[in-house]
Design a protein around this motif. Structure first.
Motif, short mmCIF file in Angstrom:
data_model
loop_
_atom_site.label_atom_id
_atom_site.label_comp_id
_atom_site.label_asym_id
_atom_site.label_seq_id
_atom_site.Cartn_x
_atom_site.Cartn_y
_atom_site.Cartn_z
N ASP A 1 -7.70 3.88 -3.32
CA ASP A 1 -7.69 3.40 -1.93
C ASP A 1 -7.16 1.98 -1.77
N GLY A 2 -7.15 1.21 -2.86
CA GLY A 2 -6.56 -0.12 -2.81
C GLY A 2 -7.44 -1.21 -2.25
N GLU B 1 2.42 6.00 -3.87
CA GLU B 1 3.31 6.87 -4.65
C GLU B 1 2.99 6.79 -6.15
N THR B 2 1.80 6.25 -6.45
CA THR B 2 1.35 6.12 -7.84
C THR B 2 -0.06 6.70 -7.97
N ARG B 3 -0.58 6.72 -9.19
CA ARG B 3 -1.93 7.23 -9.44
C ARG B 3 -2.99 6.36 -8.77
N LEU B 4 -2.64 5.12 -8.40
CA LEU B 4 -3.60 4.23 -7.75
C LEU B 4 -3.65 4.41 -6.25
N GLY B 5 -2.90 5.41 -5.76
CA GLY B 5 -2.93 5.67 -4.33
C GLY B 5 -2.85 7.13 -3.98
N SER B 6 -2.82 7.99 -4.99
CA SER B 6 -2.67 9.42 -4.75
C SER B 6 -3.17 10.23 -5.92
N CYS C 1 0.84 -1.20 0.00
CA CYS C 1 0.00 0.00 0.00
C CYS C 1 0.87 1.26 0.00
N LEU C 2 2.02 1.19 0.66
CA LEU C 2 2.93 2.33 0.68
C LEU C 2 3.49 2.55 -0.72
N ASN C 3 3.86 1.47 -1.40
CA ASN C 3 4.32 1.60 -2.78
C ASN C 3 3.22 2.17 -3.68
#
Length: 261
Positions: A125-126, A84-89, A79-81
């Motif tokens: 949000d994953g 740092e991408t469009r799928l989390g930010s 989730c931390l990785n």
């Protein structure tokens, strides 16, 4: 003969490229800044986002809401990785995207929905918009708040005209397809009662079987997703009251309970 065929193929290629460019009109991003105050944020704490191509003509009061896919993250490291991408930010999302397929505004390609209000909800949000953990670890700054993102985005769309919807259609692909199943009835509940509402899951059906080693990999993976994101309380209670929460991440265990077409 060969020269004629080559010219025909080149003309076809040019036509296809022109049509692809026409179909894929750039649609700007909308950042839902007000969602932050509600704790409805992406993995990195940034606000959620969507793209909206406004309806026109006979489709001006019809709304298609599509949830993009992108898998899941089942532990803090992944989730931390992802954060740092469009799928989390939303900080890493494209400022504009091409709308194609079911989101296209070209009538020949998309005769049913081309003139509807077409929205692409960005997935950040994953956990297919199911997680809700209040605490935020200061060492990672990870926010597991997908279940808050979902109503925050829909409420923003309602304030921009979806409250007058005559027809509303929720769709999604892959992890977004799973989200369209899990949130189908809540979408119906948020849309005005007078509207006709339906849901579509595209490639959102995941089966629970053993892998080639004999292990139940996906069941264990889903178990970790549910635990990491605190998803259990946001999965259908009609399912979680009978079986383990991670099994309620499998559509076959919840789809029969959905009341919305």
């Amino acid at each position: 003969m060969a020269g004629t065929r080559l010219i025909q193929w080149l003309n076809l290629l040019v036509w296809a490229l022109v049509m692809l460019k026409t179909e894929g009109a750039n649609v700007s991003i909308t950042i839902v800044k007000d969602a932050v105050a509600k704790g409805a944020v992406c993995l990195d704490g940034s606000p959620p986002a969507y793209h909206w191509d406004k309806g026109f003509g006979a489709g001006i009061n019809n709304w298609l809401v599509h949830i993009e896919g992108g898998g899941w993250c089942n532990n803090v490291t992944l989730c931390l990785n992802r954060s740092e991408t469009r799928l989390g930010s939303s900080k890493h999302m494209d400022k504009a995207v091409n709308f194609t397929g079911i989101l296209s505004r070209v009538q020949n390609y998309n005769p049913d929905f081309y003139n509807w209000n077409r929205i692409k909800i960005r997935y950040c949000d994953g956990a297919s918009f199911t997680g809700d953990v209040e605490a935020v670890d200061p060492d990672t700054n990870l926010h597991f708040r997908g279940a808050r993102i979902w109503p925050a985005v829909i409420e923003d769309l309602l304030s921009k005209g979806m409250k007058d919807a005559k027809n509303a259609f929720l769709s999604g692909n892959s992890a977004g397809g799973l989200a369209s199943i899990l949130h189908c009835d809540s979408f119906r509940a948020l849309i005005p009662s007078g509207a006709k509402v339906k849901c579509l899951s595209d490639a959102g059906y995941f089966i629970n079987v053993k892998d080639i080693s004999g292990a139940r990999h996906i069941e264990e993976f889903y178990s970790q997703v549910v635990a990491t994101h605190g998803s259990a309380k946001n999965l259908p209670s009609s399912c979680t009251s009978k079986i383990k929460p991670e099994l309620c991440f499998f559509p076959q265990n919840v789809a029969h309970e959905i009341k919305t077409p």
